[in-house]
Design an enzyme around this catalytic site. Structure first.
Site, PDB file in Angstrom:
ATOM      1  N   HIS A  18      15.471 -32.756  -3.474  1.00 48.97           N
ATOM      2  CA  HIS A  18      16.682 -33.521  -3.802  1.00 48.97           C
ATOM      3  C   HIS A  18      16.349 -35.008  -3.941  1.00 48.97           C
ATOM      4  O   HIS A  18      16.684 -35.638  -4.956  1.00 48.97           O
ATOM      5  CB  HIS A  18      17.732 -33.315  -2.706  1.00 48.97           C
ATOM      6  CG  HIS A  18      19.000 -34.068  -2.938  1.00 48.97           C
ATOM      7  ND1 HIS A  18      20.099 -33.503  -3.551  1.00 48.97           N
ATOM      8  CD2 HIS A  18      19.356 -35.356  -2.644  1.00 48.97           C
ATOM      9  CE1 HIS A  18      21.070 -34.399  -3.638  1.00 48.97           C
ATOM     10  NE2 HIS A  18      20.642 -35.534  -3.089  1.00 48.97           N
ATOM     11  N   GLU A  19      15.689 -35.543  -2.926  1.00 45.95           N
ATOM     12  CA  GLU A  19      15.350 -36.969  -2.965  1.00 45.95           C
ATOM     13  C   GLU A  19      14.284 -37.272  -4.014  1.00 45.95           C
ATOM     14  O   GLU A  19      14.268 -38.362  -4.588  1.00 45.95           O
ATOM     15  CB  GLU A  19      14.873 -37.430  -1.579  1.00 45.95           C
ATOM     16  CG  GLU A  19      15.898 -37.262  -0.467  1.00 45.95           C
ATOM     17  CD  GLU A  19      17.216 -37.963  -0.742  1.00 45.95           C
ATOM     18  OE1 GLU A  19      17.222 -38.957  -1.504  1.00 45.95           O
ATOM     19  OE2 GLU A  19      18.251 -37.515  -0.218  1.00 45.95           O
ATOM     20  N   HIS A  22      15.980 -38.144  -7.208  1.00 40.26           N
ATOM     21  CA  HIS A  22      16.425 -39.544  -7.215  1.00 40.26           C
ATOM     22  C   HIS A  22      15.243 -40.479  -7.479  1.00 40.26           C
ATOM     23  O   HIS A  22      15.341 -41.407  -8.294  1.00 40.26           O
ATOM     24  CB  HIS A  22      17.048 -39.908  -5.862  1.00 40.26           C
ATOM     25  CG  HIS A  22      18.357 -39.243  -5.585  1.00 40.26           C
ATOM     26  ND1 HIS A  22      19.365 -39.158  -6.528  1.00 40.26           N
ATOM     27  CD2 HIS A  22      18.845 -38.648  -4.455  1.00 40.26           C
ATOM     28  CE1 HIS A  22      20.408 -38.533  -5.994  1.00 40.26           C
ATOM     29  NE2 HIS A  22      20.115 -38.213  -4.741  1.00 40.26           N
TER      30      HIS A  22
END
Length: 420
Positions: A18-19, A22
């Site tokens: 998920h990160e 980003h």
């Protein structure tokens, strides 16, 4: 211990990817990413590569990418400050020593007159015992040194807020998207390893002790009819059996070229809302690269729809908050799934990944969806909402989410450890 390891690996992987979404899109947009963190709280392990510090923190309940412009604390160099300057080989300021300047004997000490560390990148001031105002060029990757710790300056063009609306949107949206991609990849790999469900009216693996196995049926048997009703697909078999729990059914099947019949009484199975008959048989599986891709996509879509439907029932009151699970509940469920094998554990991880992606897309403050909601408002009104006001909204939202997590965790503890 195995459950703890499985939980840490699964949860860590979900947060990591998920990160990572980003991070990759933010860096591609030219945003300075100061830290990539898995977990919250005190640092357990860290290392720096290029401009970013990669850390593992003590509390494994999430993660974050700290981007320039979104820093909670910004070091300012104000007029009247006495700072030390260390220069690079081109004569540009490479480090600005804010305190403990005596530890840097080679630094030039000046009293700051003015400083622009965001746009034109310069600092001016007076050296001790010198009335002449000097102005120095600051390198775009210069560091501010406080208590021996270095923080790279963030020119405006490297800050999150300087980027176009589309670049910021993609950087935020990339996190949840990576969770859906991770789920697809896991389902795809399971299809390659295990095979994908086939619609042939053929029996797959049988569960020992269940009606099908007890009746003498075997894996590979081709079902021709159920209680006189001809079947052409696996779904036909499932539909008839589910509609007749605890009723005697006659299954006509073909094995090794001969046709046989057997009587089976499906067990009654209920999840509290749906009652159905089951005989303890898995669907047949087939292996193939293309079918695995299709399986990965269809399973991802299926679980996305299922989770969204569940959230809709929660909003409309058909589900209560007591049915939500926090970290403790997820750990307990992971323990149960882990006992059924590594493939089911992989599937469970994929489902959790989809769940994380959907939750983060909810238009709630402090979540990715909340930030995307502010971007949508910005697109409509033609200018961004005041950063301080947005920050307050996200702070309040984060506090409420933490409160909700505490409530859900307490419910998990009561259900798991104190229920009769």
């Amino acid at each position: 211990m195995n459950t703890i390891i499985a939980f840490v690996i699964i949860f860590g992987a979900l947060v990591f990817f998920h990160e990572l979404g980003h991070l990759v899109l933010a860096k591609r947009a030219g945003i300075l990413c100061r830290e990539f963190a898995i977990g919250f709280g005190p640092k357990v392990f860290s290392f720096k590569k290029n401009e970013t510090v990669y850390t593992i923190r003590l509390l494994p309940i999430g993660g974050f990418v700290r981007m320039a412009g979104d820093d909670p604390e910004v070091i300012e160099v104000k007029p009247g400050y006495h700072v030390g300057l260390i220069f690079n080989h081109n004569g540009e300021v490479a480090k600005l020593i804010i305190n403990n300047k005596d530890k840097y004997p080679d630094a030039k000490i000046i009293e700051v007159e003015q400083a622009d560390l965001e746009k034109q990148l310069w600092i001016s001031g007076y050296e001790q015992d010198n009335d002449s105002l000097e102005r120095f060029k600051v390198h775009e990757k210069a560091s501010l040194v406080v208590d021996g710790s270095e923080t790279q300056i963030a020119p405006y063009n490297r800050q999150f807020g300087s980027k176009t609306l589309s670049q910021r949107t993609l950087a935020i949206l990339a996190g949840p998207v990576m969770n859906f991609l991770l789920a697809f990849v896991v389902f795809f790999l399971l299809g390659l390893i295990q095979g994908t469900p086939s619609e042939e009216p053929r029996l797959g693996e049988l569960v020992s002790g269940k009606p099908a196995a007890e009746a003498g049926l075997k894996e590979g048997d081709v079902i021709k009819s159920v209680d006189g009703i001809a079947v052409d697909s696996w779904q036909d078999i499932v539909q008839i059996i589910q509609q007749h729990p605890e009723e005697e059914l006659v299954l006509t099947f073909e094995r090794a070229g001969s046709t046989n019949q057997v009587e089976v009484v499906p067990d009654l199975e209920s999840d509290g809302t749906i009652t159905k008959g089951v005989i303890g048989v898995y669907p047949p599986f087939e292996k193939g690269f293309v079918s695995s891709i299709v399986h990965g996509a269809t399973d991802t879509v299926y679980w996305t729809k299922t989770i969204i439907t569940g959230l809709g029932k929660l909003i409309t009151g058909q589900f209560s908050i007591d049915m939500l699970s926090g970290p403790v509940g997820i750990y307990d469920a992971t323990d149960e799934v882990a006992q059924t094998g590594v493939y089911n554990l992989m599937r469970w991880g994929a489902i959790l990944s989809i769940n994380l992606g959907i939750i983060n897309l909810l238009p709630l403050p402090a979540l990715d969806g909340g930030r995307l909601m502010f971007f949508a408002v910005e697109a409509v009104r033609g200018k961004p909402i005041d950063r301080q006001k947005e920050g307050i909204v996200h702070f309040i939202g984060f506090a409420l989410l933490m409160l909700l997590m505490l409530v859900v965790t307490w419910n998990d503890i009561q259900r798991i450890f104190f229920s009769s």
